[in-house]
Design a protein around this motif. Structure first.
Motif, PDB file in Angstrom:
ATOM      1  N   TRP A 119     -32.715 -57.583  29.592  1.00 29.16           N
ATOM      2  CA  TRP A 119     -31.844 -58.574  30.112  1.00 29.16           C
ATOM      3  C   TRP A 119     -30.667 -58.711  29.189  1.00 29.16           C
ATOM      4  CZ3 TRP A 119     -37.212 -58.974  30.355  1.00 29.16           C
ATOM      5  CH2 TRP A 119     -37.735 -59.040  31.676  1.00 29.16           C
ATOM      6  N   CYS A 157     -35.758 -49.234  13.931  1.00 26.45           N
ATOM      7  CA  CYS A 157     -34.847 -49.802  14.930  1.00 26.45           C
ATOM      8  C   CYS A 157     -33.871 -48.800  15.554  1.00 26.45           C
ATOM      9  CB  CYS A 157     -34.004 -50.913  14.304  1.00 26.45           C
ATOM     10  SG  CYS A 157     -34.866 -51.909  13.070  1.00 26.45           S
ATOM     11  N   CYS A 190     -33.653 -47.210  19.158  1.00 26.50           N
ATOM     12  CA  CYS A 190     -33.197 -47.993  20.309  1.00 26.50           C
ATOM     13  C   CYS A 190     -31.787 -48.535  20.144  1.00 26.50           C
ATOM     14  CB  CYS A 190     -34.134 -49.172  20.549  1.00 26.50           C
ATOM     15  SG  CYS A 190     -35.819 -48.690  20.965  1.00 26.50           S
ATOM     16  N   HIS A 191     -31.369 -48.761  18.905  1.00 22.44           N
ATOM     17  CA  HIS A 191     -30.072 -49.421  18.673  1.00 22.44           C
ATOM     18  C   HIS A 191     -29.096 -48.510  17.952  1.00 22.44           C
ATOM     19  CE1 HIS A 191     -31.375 -53.449  19.798  1.00 22.44           C
ATOM     20  NE2 HIS A 191     -32.470 -53.288  19.079  1.00 22.44           N
ATOM     21  N   ILE A 198     -36.576 -46.782  26.193  1.00 21.92           N
ATOM     22  CA  ILE A 198     -35.892 -48.068  26.165  1.00 21.92           C
ATOM     23  C   ILE A 198     -34.637 -47.935  25.322  1.00 21.92           C
ATOM     24  CG2 ILE A 198     -36.071 -50.511  25.546  1.00 21.92           C
ATOM     25  CD1 ILE A 198     -39.058 -50.254  25.741  1.00 21.92           C
ATOM     26  N   VAL A 199     -33.537 -48.401  25.844  1.00 19.63           N
ATOM     27  CA  VAL A 199     -32.361 -48.501  24.987  1.00 19.63           C
ATOM     28  C   VAL A 199     -32.133 -49.967  24.676  1.00 19.63           C
ATOM     29  CG1 VAL A 199     -30.997 -46.445  25.455  1.00 19.63           C
ATOM     30  CG2 VAL A 199     -30.939 -48.357  27.064  1.00 19.63           C
ATOM     31  N   GLY A 200     -31.580 -50.241  23.533  1.00 20.24           N
ATOM     32  CA  GLY A 200     -31.265 -51.609  23.162  1.00 20.24           C
ATOM     33  C   GLY A 200     -29.762 -51.751  23.020  1.00 20.24           C
ATOM     34  N   LEU A 221     -27.101 -64.214  19.954  1.00 25.06           N
ATOM     35  CA  LEU A 221     -28.073 -63.116  19.940  1.00 25.06           C
ATOM     36  C   LEU A 221     -28.906 -63.178  21.213  1.00 25.06           C
ATOM     37  CD1 LEU A 221     -29.403 -63.378  16.290  1.00 25.06           C
ATOM     38  CD2 LEU A 221     -28.018 -61.533  17.255  1.00 25.06           C
ATOM     39  N   ALA A 279     -28.341 -62.002  24.223  1.00 27.73           N
ATOM     40  CA  ALA A 279     -27.564 -62.329  25.431  1.00 27.73           C
ATOM     41  C   ALA A 279     -27.525 -63.824  25.687  1.00 27.73           C
ATOM     42  CB  ALA A 279     -28.090 -61.573  26.643  1.00 27.73           C
ATOM     43  N   LEU A 288     -35.516 -61.578  14.942  1.00 26.50           N
ATOM     44  CA  LEU A 288     -36.442 -60.445  14.827  1.00 26.50           C
ATOM     45  C   LEU A 288     -37.892 -60.920  14.763  1.00 26.50           C
ATOM     46  CD1 LEU A 288     -34.490 -58.108  12.381  1.00 26.50           C
ATOM     47  CD2 LEU A 288     -34.781 -57.877  14.856  1.00 26.50           C
ATOM     48  N   ARG A 341     -37.440 -56.773  26.443  1.00 27.41           N
ATOM     49  CA  ARG A 341     -37.883 -55.396  26.290  1.00 27.41           C
ATOM     50  C   ARG A 341     -37.973 -54.905  24.850  1.00 27.41           C
ATOM     51  NH1 ARG A 341     -37.662 -52.791  31.288  1.00 27.41           N
ATOM     52  NH2 ARG A 341     -38.618 -54.299  32.667  1.00 27.41           N
ATOM     53  N   PRO A 401     -39.934 -54.589  21.565  1.00 30.41           N
ATOM     54  CA  PRO A 401     -41.313 -54.848  21.136  1.00 30.41           C
ATOM     55  C   PRO A 401     -41.333 -55.828  19.959  1.00 30.41           C
ATOM     56  CG  PRO A 401     -40.668 -52.558  20.691  1.00 30.41           C
ATOM     57  CD  PRO A 401     -39.520 -53.193  21.379  1.00 30.41           C
ATOM     58  N   ILE A 449     -33.142 -56.513   6.730  1.00 31.04           N
ATOM     59  CA  ILE A 449     -32.409 -55.868   7.833  1.00 31.04           C
ATOM     60  C   ILE A 449     -31.444 -56.869   8.461  1.00 31.04           C
ATOM     61  CG2 ILE A 449     -32.608 -54.764  10.088  1.00 31.04           C
ATOM     62  CD1 ILE A 449     -35.360 -53.767   9.340  1.00 31.04           C
ATOM     63  N   LEU A 474     -27.512 -56.491   8.844  1.00 27.49           N
ATOM     64  CA  LEU A 474     -26.856 -56.450  10.166  1.00 27.49           C
ATOM     65  C   LEU A 474     -25.764 -57.513  10.283  1.00 27.49           C
ATOM     66  CD1 LEU A 474     -29.725 -55.781  12.743  1.00 27.49           C
ATOM     67  CD2 LEU A 474     -27.786 -54.288  12.195  1.00 27.49           C
TER      68      LEU A 474
HETATM   69  C1  HEC Z   1     -38.085 -50.053  21.743  1.00 25.43           C
HETATM   70  C2  HEC Z   1     -36.703 -50.325  21.524  1.00 25.43           C
HETATM   71  C3  HEC Z   1     -36.304 -51.323  20.459  1.00 25.43           C
HETATM   72  C4  HEC Z   1     -36.651 -51.312  19.128  1.00 25.43           C
HETATM   73  C5  HEC Z   1     -37.558 -50.339  18.402  1.00 25.43           C
HETATM   74  C6  HEC Z   1     -35.913 -52.377  18.531  1.00 25.43           C
HETATM   75  N1  HEC Z   1     -35.173 -53.043  19.462  1.00 25.43           N
HETATM   76 FE1  HEC Z   1     -33.901 -54.574  19.122  1.00 25.43          FE
HETATM   77  N2  HEC Z   1     -33.623 -54.791  21.097  1.00 25.43           N
HETATM   78  C7  HEC Z   1     -34.150 -53.975  22.068  1.00 25.43           C
HETATM   79  C8  HEC Z   1     -33.814 -54.510  23.350  1.00 25.43           C
HETATM   80  C9  HEC Z   1     -34.190 -53.925  24.715  1.00 25.43           C
HETATM   81  C10 HEC Z   1     -33.070 -55.690  23.117  1.00 25.43           C
HETATM   82  C11 HEC Z   1     -32.465 -56.625  24.158  1.00 25.43           C
HETATM   83  C12 HEC Z   1     -33.397 -57.783  24.354  1.00 25.43           C
HETATM   84  C13 HEC Z   1     -32.826 -58.808  25.294  1.00 25.43           C
HETATM   85  O1  HEC Z   1     -31.903 -59.545  24.879  1.00 25.43           O
HETATM   86  O2  HEC Z   1     -33.297 -58.888  26.420  1.00 25.43           O
HETATM   87  C14 HEC Z   1     -32.970 -55.821  21.679  1.00 25.43           C
HETATM   88  C15 HEC Z   1     -32.247 -56.824  21.049  1.00 25.43           C
HETATM   89  C16 HEC Z   1     -31.970 -56.835  19.692  1.00 25.43           C
HETATM   90  C17 HEC Z   1     -31.015 -57.702  19.051  1.00 25.43           C
HETATM   91  C18 HEC Z   1     -30.134 -58.717  19.737  1.00 25.43           C
HETATM   92  C19 HEC Z   1     -28.928 -57.971  20.202  1.00 25.43           C
HETATM   93  C20 HEC Z   1     -27.892 -58.751  20.931  1.00 25.43           C
HETATM   94  O3  HEC Z   1     -27.030 -58.106  21.502  1.00 25.43           O
HETATM   95  O4  HEC Z   1     -27.915 -59.975  20.931  1.00 25.43           O
HETATM   96  C21 HEC Z   1     -31.024 -57.402  17.729  1.00 25.43           C
HETATM   97  C22 HEC Z   1     -30.189 -58.016  16.633  1.00 25.43           C
HETATM   98  C23 HEC Z   1     -32.008 -56.359  17.550  1.00 25.43           C
HETATM   99  N3  HEC Z   1     -32.549 -56.035  18.760  1.00 25.43           N
HETATM  100  C24 HEC Z   1     -32.321 -55.792  16.334  1.00 25.43           C
HETATM  101  C25 HEC Z   1     -33.378 -54.905  16.167  1.00 25.43           C
HETATM  102  C26 HEC Z   1     -33.883 -54.495  14.875  1.00 25.43           C
HETATM  103  C27 HEC Z   1     -33.311 -54.944  13.546  1.00 25.43           C
HETATM  104  C28 HEC Z   1     -34.924 -53.654  15.113  1.00 25.43           C
HETATM  105  C29 HEC Z   1     -35.820 -53.008  14.107  1.00 25.43           C
HETATM  106  C30 HEC Z   1     -36.565 -53.879  13.263  1.00 25.43           C
HETATM  107  C31 HEC Z   1     -35.058 -53.508  16.542  1.00 25.43           C
HETATM  108  N4  HEC Z   1     -34.115 -54.284  17.128  1.00 25.43           N
HETATM  109  C32 HEC Z   1     -35.964 -52.685  17.183  1.00 25.43           C
HETATM  110  C33 HEC Z   1     -34.876 -52.817  21.870  1.00 25.43           C
HETATM  111  C34 HEC Z   1     -35.409 -52.438  20.656  1.00 25.43           C
END
Ligand code: HEC
Ligand SMILES: [Cu+2]
Length: 337
Positions: A124, A250, A253-254, A272-274, A286, A288, A302, A313, A315, A328, A332
């Protein structure tokens, strides 16, 4: 004339960054007037129906009518109220509303192409792509849309999963984002400014947690911003613990522009993309829109993102210790190109 208090209260809901009652572009102003026209029209119809209803209560001598006469009177009401009135009202509204819809179509412009920005809906969050010329890579932002003001912009819409809907209430809209299809809506912000946007089609549990921050900039500022984002990023050093941890947990996906490729461990869930995190430190929220950005907010997100935005989405990161997450997060927060 001073307004009665309850009315003032109602009007207070009419301003704000998500209000259709506060249009900030041509499409939205047209829609605003269509809205008033519809309101006015429906009030008139409601009053007439109400008056007729009261009229039926009046006691009076019933003139003697033959069944044929009765039938003719009935027929007149049915045809008048059931056919003529709706046809006239709908045609009138159509005449009024059709140019409004037309204004949001990506029709050819005398002054050349409109700026094109691609928007992809995800469960989302929002992915925004600013296409590059020829083999230039796209600039990508997430949950933040930057656009030039004072000119039409064609938003090319699609979705990565379910149907979403793109809606910037103060600029006009809305338009569905359908997986596997592209559709375009043309919107314009008359002046530079900041606007709220929201997914307008129920798209799952976190539909309400799908806000988009829109910034309309003066053309020159927009060009400068885009050029800045297009220029090759400062490479990020690979020594810091936070950077290594990000690569491990991370980066699959990011994306963060300039992140050392060699550190990306893409063993983590590939389908999955982030959101792109290149500018995460300068974003107002943060997830959305679910959490305001401030110092320490990323680490908090986090640790608690599944409580703040259940079912999202990303994990949970229970397997990573708090200190690493804080590390981290702090790193960031410095990401603000
Ligand atoms: C499997 C894929 C995946 C992994 C691994 C992952 N993320 Fe995410 N991340 C997502 C997704 C999908 C979202 C969007 C969630 C939402 O807002 O619905 C997200 C959202 C975020 C956001 C908020 C972004 C925004 O635009 O507001 C941050 C910051 C973030 N992740 C940091 C991290 C960090 C740091 C790690 C590692 C510790 C990590 N993520 C690992 C998929 C992932
Ligand atoms: Cu949605």
């Amino acid at each position: 004339m001073p307004l009665p208090l309850p009315l003032l209260g109602l009007l207070a809901g009419c301003a704000g960054e998500m209000s259709i009652m506060d249009p900030a572009g041509p499409a939205a102003s047209h829609q605003f007037w269509v809205w008033w026209a519809m309101l006015f029209f429906s009030v008139v119809v409601a009053l007439v129906v109400f008056a007729l209803w009261l009229y039926t209560f009046r006691r009076r001598e019933q003139p003697q009518r033959t069944p044929r006469e009765e039938q003719r009177i009935m027929l007149r009401w049915v045809l008048g109220g059931g056919v003529l009135l709706p046809v006239v009202s709908i045609v009138a509204l159509l005449v009024f509303a059709a140019p409004t819809g037309r204004g949001m179509l990506p029709l050819p412009l005398p002054e050349g192409e409109a700026e094109r920005i691609e928007v992809v809906g995800h469960q989302w969050w929002w992915e925004i792509r600013y296409p590059g010329e020829e083999d230039e890579p796209d600039v990508v932002t997430a949950n933040r849309l930057v656009m030039p003001a004072g000119e039409p912009v064609d938003f090319r819409l699609t979705s990565a999963d379910v149907i979403h809907s793109f809606w910037i209430p103060r600029l006009g809209g809305k338009r569905d984002m359908v997986p596997g299809r592209h559709s375009t809506i043309r919107l314009e912000a008359s002046e530079p400014g900041v606007f709220g946007a929201q997914c307008a089609e129920f798209c799952g549990a976190q539909h309400t947690g799908m806000l988009l921050h829109v910034e309309a900039l003066e053309r020159d500022d927009y060009d400068a911003w885009l050029a800045e984002r297009r220029s090759p990023p400062e490479p990020i050093g690979d020594e810091a613990d936070a950077v290594r941890a990000f690569g491990e947990h991370c980066a699959a996906c990011h994306t963060v522009a300039g992140f050392p490729e060699a550190l990306v461990d893409d063993g983590v869930a590939h389908d999955i993309v982030g959101p792109d995190l290149t500018d995460i430190g300068s974003r107002p929220t943060l997830g959305a829109g679910v959490l305001p950005m401030e110092e320490g907010a990323i680490a908090y997100w986090l640790q608690h993102h599944q409580t703040l935005k259940p079912g999202n989405r990303m994990p949970p990161h229970n397997h990573i210790d708090t200190e690493t997450l804080q590390d981290i997060g702090a790193w960031l927060e410095t990401m603000e190109p």
